[in-house]
Design a protein around this motif. Structure first.
Motif, PDB file in Angstrom:
ATOM      1  N   GLY A 184       0.704  -1.209   0.021  1.00 31.62           N
ATOM      2  CA  GLY A 184      -0.164   0.015   0.137  1.00 31.62           C
ATOM      3  C   GLY A 184       0.726   1.317   0.145  1.00 31.62           C
ATOM      4  N   GLU A 185       2.137   0.951  -0.066  1.00 30.24           N
ATOM      5  CA  GLU A 185       3.067   2.368   0.003  1.00 30.24           C
ATOM      6  C   GLU A 185       2.899   2.826  -1.529  1.00 30.24           C
ATOM      7  N   PRO A 186       3.022   4.247  -1.596  1.00 31.43           N
ATOM      8  CA  PRO A 186       2.924   4.704  -3.163  1.00 31.43           C
ATOM      9  C   PRO A 186       4.474   4.620  -3.451  1.00 31.43           C
ATOM     10  N   MET A 187       4.548   4.342  -4.812  1.00 31.22           N
ATOM     11  CA  MET A 187       5.634   4.102  -5.676  1.00 31.22           C
ATOM     12  C   MET A 187       6.275   5.285  -5.883  1.00 31.22           C
ATOM     13  N   ARG A 188       7.546   5.758  -5.671  1.00 36.47           N
ATOM     14  CA  ARG A 188       8.191   6.947  -6.091  1.00 36.47           C
ATOM     15  C   ARG A 188       9.532   6.985  -6.571  1.00 36.47           C
ATOM     16  N   VAL A 189      10.000   7.788  -7.433  1.00 37.74           N
ATOM     17  CA  VAL A 189      11.320   7.986  -7.736  1.00 37.74           C
ATOM     18  C   VAL A 189      11.745   9.487  -7.718  1.00 37.74           C
ATOM     19  N   SER A 190      13.209   9.960  -7.531  1.00 34.64           N
ATOM     20  CA  SER A 190      13.489  11.039  -7.285  1.00 34.64           C
ATOM     21  C   SER A 190      14.332  11.426  -8.370  1.00 34.64           C
ATOM     22  N   LEU A 191      14.627  12.753  -8.351  1.00 31.18           N
ATOM     23  CA  LEU A 191      15.529  13.443  -9.448  1.00 31.18           C
ATOM     24  C   LEU A 191      16.611  14.266  -8.755  1.00 31.18           C
ATOM     25  N   SER A 192      17.741  14.125  -9.050  1.00 27.20           N
ATOM     26  CA  SER A 192      18.770  14.889  -8.488  1.00 27.20           C
ATOM     27  C   SER A 192      18.908  16.327  -8.891  1.00 27.20           C
ATOM     28  N   ARG A 193      19.376  16.996  -8.109  1.00 31.80           N
ATOM     29  CA  ARG A 193      19.598  18.658  -8.279  1.00 31.80           C
ATOM     30  C   ARG A 193      19.980  18.839 -10.039  1.00 31.80           C
ATOM     31  N   ARG A 194      21.033  17.864 -10.215  1.00 31.97           N
ATOM     32  CA  ARG A 194      21.921  18.268 -11.567  1.00 31.97           C
ATOM     33  C   ARG A 194      20.974  17.664 -12.492  1.00 31.97           C
ATOM     34  N   ALA A 195      20.225  16.565 -12.335  1.00 27.32           N
ATOM     35  CA  ALA A 195      19.535  16.233 -13.550  1.00 27.32           C
ATOM     36  C   ALA A 195      18.395  16.926 -13.726  1.00 27.32           C
ATOM     37  N   ALA A 196      17.681  17.607 -12.640  1.00 28.40           N
ATOM     38  CA  ALA A 196      16.718  18.562 -12.874  1.00 28.40           C
ATOM     39  C   ALA A 196      17.159  19.684 -13.390  1.00 28.40           C
ATOM     40  N   THR A 203      17.039   7.104  -7.791  1.00 25.35           N
ATOM     41  CA  THR A 203      17.204   8.301  -8.386  1.00 25.35           C
ATOM     42  C   THR A 203      17.643   8.588  -9.565  1.00 25.35           C
ATOM     43  N   VAL A 204      16.983   9.267 -10.322  1.00 21.83           N
ATOM     44  CA  VAL A 204      17.536   9.659 -11.887  1.00 21.83           C
ATOM     45  C   VAL A 204      18.762  10.740 -11.533  1.00 21.83           C
ATOM     46  N   ASP A 205      19.904  10.646 -12.001  1.00 24.13           N
ATOM     47  CA  ASP A 205      20.968  11.423 -11.854  1.00 24.13           C
ATOM     48  C   ASP A 205      21.573  12.098 -13.207  1.00 24.13           C
ATOM     49  N   TYR A 206      22.296  12.901 -13.437  1.00 25.12           N
ATOM     50  CA  TYR A 206      23.120  13.124 -14.537  1.00 25.12           C
ATOM     51  C   TYR A 206      24.521  13.279 -14.224  1.00 25.12           C
ATOM     52  N   THR A 207      25.353  12.502 -14.928  1.00 24.21           N
ATOM     53  CA  THR A 207      26.472  12.458 -14.675  1.00 24.21           C
ATOM     54  C   THR A 207      27.387  12.965 -15.877  1.00 24.21           C
ATOM     55  N   MET A 208      28.451  13.757 -15.322  1.00 17.92           N
ATOM     56  CA  MET A 208      29.621  14.499 -16.518  1.00 17.92           C
ATOM     57  C   MET A 208      30.760  13.607 -16.308  1.00 17.92           C
ATOM     58  N   GLU A 209      31.110  12.929 -17.265  1.00 16.04           N
ATOM     59  CA  GLU A 209      32.492  12.034 -16.956  1.00 16.04           C
ATOM     60  C   GLU A 209      33.177  12.744 -18.341  1.00 16.04           C
ATOM     61  N   LEU A 210      34.399  12.019 -18.704  1.00 14.32           N
ATOM     62  CA  LEU A 210      35.320  12.232 -19.638  1.00 14.32           C
ATOM     63  C   LEU A 210      34.784  11.550 -20.992  1.00 14.32           C
ATOM     64  N   ILE A 211      34.138  10.247 -20.646  1.00 14.27           N
ATOM     65  CA  ILE A 211      33.507   9.519 -21.801  1.00 14.27           C
ATOM     66  C   ILE A 211      32.170   9.988 -22.342  1.00 14.27           C
ATOM     67  N   GLY A 212      31.570  10.948 -21.615  1.00 15.36           N
ATOM     68  CA  GLY A 212      30.622  11.679 -21.904  1.00 15.36           C
ATOM     69  C   GLY A 212      29.565  11.824 -20.854  1.00 15.36           C
ATOM     70  N   SER A 213      28.665  12.820 -20.895  1.00 15.74           N
ATOM     71  CA  SER A 213      27.542  13.069 -20.023  1.00 15.74           C
ATOM     72  C   SER A 213      26.339  12.410 -20.241  1.00 15.74           C
ATOM     73  N   GLN A 214      25.436  11.823 -19.340  1.00 13.06           N
ATOM     74  CA  GLN A 214      24.491  11.010 -19.629  1.00 13.06           C
ATOM     75  C   GLN A 214      23.562  11.072 -18.273  1.00 13.06           C
ATOM     76  N   PHE A 215      22.244  10.610 -18.577  1.00 15.71           N
ATOM     77  CA  PHE A 215      21.248  10.481 -17.510  1.00 15.71           C
ATOM     78  C   PHE A 215      21.635   8.796 -16.896  1.00 15.71           C
ATOM     79  N   LYS A 216      21.308   8.864 -15.649  1.00 21.60           N
ATOM     80  CA  LYS A 216      21.887   7.492 -15.101  1.00 21.60           C
ATOM     81  C   LYS A 216      20.956   7.490 -13.810  1.00 21.60           C
ATOM     82  N   VAL A 217      20.388   6.153 -13.729  1.00 19.60           N
ATOM     83  CA  VAL A 217      19.633   5.828 -12.576  1.00 19.60           C
ATOM     84  C   VAL A 217      20.576   5.158 -11.463  1.00 19.60           C
TER      85      VAL A 217
END
Length: 222
Positions: free
Chosen positions: A103-115, A187-201
Protein backbone atom coordinates in the motif's frame (compact mmCIF):
# COMPACT_ATOMS: atom_id res chain seq x y z
CA UNK A 1 46.94 125.83 44.85
CA UNK A 2 44.33 125.84 47.67
CA UNK A 3 44.03 122.09 47.80
CA UNK A 4 47.63 121.71 48.67
CA UNK A 5 48.34 119.37 45.79
CA UNK A 6 51.43 119.97 43.72
CA UNK A 7 50.50 119.63 40.07
CA UNK A 8 52.89 120.44 37.31
CA UNK A 9 52.00 123.07 34.75
CA UNK A 10 51.78 120.52 31.87
CA UNK A 11 49.26 118.31 33.68
CA UNK A 12 47.27 121.35 34.69
CA UNK A 13 47.08 122.54 31.07
CA UNK A 14 46.03 119.07 29.89
CA UNK A 15 43.30 118.88 32.46
CA UNK A 16 42.00 122.28 31.52
CA UNK A 17 42.15 121.56 27.78
CA UNK A 18 40.25 118.11 27.95
CA UNK A 19 38.26 118.13 31.16
CA UNK A 20 36.25 114.95 30.20
CA UNK A 21 39.34 112.77 30.46
CA UNK A 22 39.68 112.40 34.14
CA UNK A 23 41.92 109.89 35.70
CA UNK A 24 40.18 106.84 37.15
CA UNK A 25 40.40 106.45 40.88
CA UNK A 26 42.73 103.83 42.10
CA UNK A 27 39.88 101.71 43.41
CA UNK A 28 38.08 101.62 40.06
CA UNK A 29 41.26 100.62 38.25
CA UNK A 30 41.83 97.83 40.72
CA UNK A 31 38.30 96.53 40.24
CA UNK A 32 38.73 96.63 36.47
CA UNK A 33 41.97 94.67 36.68
CA UNK A 34 40.34 92.15 39.00
CA UNK A 35 37.46 91.57 36.54
CA UNK A 36 39.89 91.18 33.64
CA UNK A 37 41.86 88.63 35.60
CA UNK A 38 38.69 86.72 36.44
CA UNK A 39 37.55 86.49 32.82
CA UNK A 40 40.98 85.38 31.63
CA UNK A 41 40.70 81.96 33.31
CA UNK A 42 41.28 78.90 31.12
CA UNK A 43 38.20 78.00 28.99
CA UNK A 44 37.01 74.45 29.42
CA UNK A 45 34.98 73.28 26.38
CA UNK A 46 32.43 71.32 28.40
CA UNK A 47 29.82 71.77 25.71
CA UNK A 48 31.72 69.31 23.49
CA UNK A 49 31.29 66.41 25.90
CA UNK A 50 27.56 65.76 25.24
CA UNK A 51 28.16 65.79 21.46
CA UNK A 52 30.96 63.23 21.79
CA UNK A 53 28.79 61.00 23.95
CA UNK A 54 25.92 61.27 21.48
CA UNK A 55 28.26 60.34 18.61
CA UNK A 56 29.37 57.23 20.49
CA UNK A 57 25.75 56.32 21.20
CA UNK A 58 24.76 56.73 17.53
CA UNK A 59 27.74 54.63 16.43
CA UNK A 60 26.85 51.92 18.92
CA UNK A 61 23.18 51.94 17.88
CA UNK A 62 24.20 51.58 14.21
CA UNK A 63 26.99 49.03 14.61
CA UNK A 64 25.25 46.70 17.07
CA UNK A 65 22.32 45.70 14.78
CA UNK A 66 24.74 45.12 11.88
CA UNK A 67 26.89 42.90 14.10
CA UNK A 68 23.87 40.95 15.31
CA UNK A 69 22.56 40.51 11.75
CA UNK A 70 25.97 39.30 10.53
CA UNK A 71 26.20 36.86 13.43
CA UNK A 72 22.70 35.51 12.74
CA UNK A 73 23.50 34.96 9.05
CA UNK A 74 26.71 33.17 9.96
CA UNK A 75 24.94 30.90 12.46
CA UNK A 76 22.18 30.15 9.95
CA UNK A 77 24.74 29.26 7.28
CA UNK A 78 26.64 26.98 9.61
CA UNK A 79 23.46 25.33 10.87
CA UNK A 80 21.94 24.72 7.41
CA UNK A 81 22.94 21.42 5.81
CA UNK A 82 25.19 21.61 2.79
CA UNK A 83 23.56 20.61 -0.47
CA UNK A 84 25.08 18.58 -3.26
CA UNK A 85 24.18 18.43 -6.98
CA UNK A 86 23.49 14.73 -6.55
CA UNK A 87 21.01 15.21 -3.68
CA UNK A 88 17.70 13.53 -4.61
CA UNK A 89 14.59 15.67 -4.92
CA UNK A 90 11.31 13.72 -4.52
CA UNK A 91 8.84 13.91 -7.39
CA UNK A 92 5.06 13.59 -7.19
CA UNK A 93 2.99 11.27 -9.36
CA UNK A 94 0.55 13.47 -11.28
CA UNK A 95 -0.78 10.75 -13.61
CA UNK A 96 -1.57 7.09 -12.82
CA UNK A 97 0.04 6.90 -9.36
CA UNK A 98 0.77 3.35 -8.27
CA UNK A 99 1.28 1.56 -4.99
CA UNK A 100 3.24 -1.42 -3.78
CA UNK A 101 1.62 -4.60 -2.45
CA UNK A 102 1.86 -3.14 1.05
CA UNK A 103 0.00 0.00 0.00
CA UNK A 104 2.99 2.35 -0.09
CA UNK A 105 3.09 4.80 -3.03
CA UNK A 106 5.77 4.12 -5.61
CA UNK A 107 8.24 6.97 -5.95
CA UNK A 108 11.30 8.06 -7.88
CA UNK A 109 13.55 11.02 -7.24
CA UNK A 110 15.43 13.41 -9.48
CA UNK A 111 18.79 14.81 -8.46
CA UNK A 112 19.39 18.56 -8.53
CA UNK A 113 21.87 18.08 -11.34
CA UNK A 114 19.45 16.03 -13.46
CA UNK A 115 16.62 18.49 -12.82
CA UNK A 116 18.80 21.38 -13.92
CA UNK A 117 19.79 19.50 -17.09
CA UNK A 118 16.17 18.72 -17.96
CA UNK A 119 15.21 22.36 -17.40
CA UNK A 120 18.05 23.49 -19.67
CA UNK A 121 16.99 21.14 -22.47
CA UNK A 122 13.33 22.13 -22.20
CA UNK A 123 14.21 25.84 -22.22
CA UNK A 124 16.55 25.42 -25.20
CA UNK A 125 13.85 23.59 -27.19
CA UNK A 126 11.17 25.94 -25.84
CA UNK A 127 9.12 22.86 -25.00
CA UNK A 128 7.54 22.65 -21.51
CA UNK A 129 6.05 19.24 -22.46
CA UNK A 130 9.46 17.58 -22.63
CA UNK A 131 9.76 14.51 -20.40
CA UNK A 132 12.46 11.96 -19.65
CA UNK A 133 11.22 8.43 -20.25
CA UNK A 134 12.92 5.63 -18.31
CA UNK A 135 12.25 1.97 -19.10
CA UNK A 136 13.81 -1.34 -18.15
CA UNK A 137 14.11 -4.37 -20.38
CA UNK A 138 15.85 -7.69 -20.11
CA UNK A 139 19.24 -7.97 -21.73
CA UNK A 140 22.63 -6.44 -21.39
CA UNK A 141 25.63 -8.06 -19.78
CA UNK A 142 24.00 -8.33 -16.34
CA UNK A 143 20.44 -9.42 -17.08
CA UNK A 144 18.66 -6.05 -17.06
CA UNK A 145 19.32 -2.70 -18.62
CA UNK A 146 17.55 0.62 -18.51
CA UNK A 147 16.94 2.81 -21.49
CA UNK A 148 16.26 6.55 -21.56
CA UNK A 149 14.77 8.88 -24.13
CA UNK A 150 13.28 12.36 -24.33
CA UNK A 151 9.58 12.38 -25.21
CA UNK A 152 7.40 15.28 -26.26
CA UNK A 153 4.18 14.62 -24.33
CA UNK A 154 2.21 16.86 -26.68
CA UNK A 155 2.97 14.46 -29.54
CA UNK A 156 3.45 11.24 -27.57
CA UNK A 157 1.30 11.49 -24.45
CA UNK A 158 1.61 9.08 -21.55
CA UNK A 159 -0.61 6.01 -21.69
CA UNK A 160 -2.55 4.21 -18.97
CA UNK A 161 0.47 1.99 -18.38
CA UNK A 162 2.69 5.01 -17.69
CA UNK A 163 3.10 6.92 -14.47
CA UNK A 164 3.99 10.58 -14.93
CA UNK A 165 6.13 12.17 -12.20
CA UNK A 166 6.64 15.90 -11.95
CA UNK A 167 9.18 17.94 -9.99
CA UNK A 168 8.89 21.31 -8.31
CA UNK A 169 10.02 23.28 -11.39
CA UNK A 170 8.03 21.39 -13.99
CA UNK A 171 10.54 18.63 -14.71
CA UNK A 172 8.84 15.44 -15.88
CA UNK A 173 9.76 11.75 -15.80
CA UNK A 174 7.65 8.97 -17.37
CA UNK A 175 8.02 5.32 -16.30
CA UNK A 176 5.89 2.40 -17.39
CA UNK A 177 4.31 0.13 -14.78
CA UNK A 178 6.60 -2.88 -15.06
CA UNK A 179 9.73 -0.68 -15.01
CA UNK A 180 8.45 1.31 -12.05
CA UNK A 181 8.16 -1.86 -9.99
CA UNK A 182 11.94 -2.30 -10.35
CA UNK A 183 12.86 1.38 -10.13
CA UNK A 184 10.68 2.25 -7.13
CA UNK A 185 12.84 4.19 -4.65
CA UNK A 186 15.66 4.96 -7.12
CA UNK A 187 17.06 8.32 -8.24
CA UNK A 188 17.62 9.66 -11.72
CA UNK A 189 20.94 11.52 -11.84
CA UNK A 190 22.99 13.23 -14.53
CA UNK A 191 26.68 12.37 -14.70
CA UNK A 192 29.44 14.32 -16.43
CA UNK A 193 32.46 12.17 -17.20
CA UNK A 194 35.35 12.14 -19.65
CA UNK A 195 33.63 9.56 -21.82
CA UNK A 196 30.49 11.69 -22.01
CA UNK A 197 27.51 13.02 -20.11
CA UNK A 198 24.33 11.05 -19.61
CA UNK A 199 21.31 10.50 -17.42
CA UNK A 200 21.81 7.61 -15.05
CA UNK A 201 19.70 5.69 -12.54
CA UNK A 202 21.23 5.19 -9.11
CA UNK A 203 20.09 3.52 -5.93
CA UNK A 204 18.00 0.81 -7.58
CA UNK A 205 16.56 -1.32 -4.74
CA UNK A 206 17.63 -4.94 -4.97
CA UNK A 207 20.37 -4.29 -7.53
CA UNK A 208 23.30 -6.60 -6.73
CA UNK A 209 25.85 -5.63 -9.39
CA UNK A 210 26.28 -3.52 -12.48
CA UNK A 211 28.63 -3.25 -15.41
CA UNK A 212 31.10 -0.50 -16.13
CA UNK A 213 28.72 1.32 -18.42
CA UNK A 214 26.24 1.64 -15.56
CA UNK A 215 23.16 0.83 -17.66
CA UNK A 216 23.19 -2.94 -17.14
CA UNK A 217 22.64 -4.51 -13.72
CA UNK A 218 21.56 -7.62 -11.88
CA UNK A 219 18.63 -7.45 -9.50
CA UNK A 220 17.42 -9.77 -6.80
CA UNK A 221 13.75 -10.53 -7.29
CA UNK A 222 11.64 -11.75 -4.38
Amino acid sequence: MASGLNVCASCLRAARTNPTRAAKPLGAAARSYSMASATSRPLFLDFLAPAIRQTHRRTARTALPKLQSSLQRRLATEASPKTSPSDPQPMRAVLNPRKTDSGEPMRVSLSRRAAHRLQTIAAKDNNPNLALRVSIESGGCHGFQYLMSLDDLSQKPATEEDTLFEGDKGTKVVIDESSLELLNGSTVDYTMELIGSQFKVTGIPGATSSCGCGTSFDIKLD
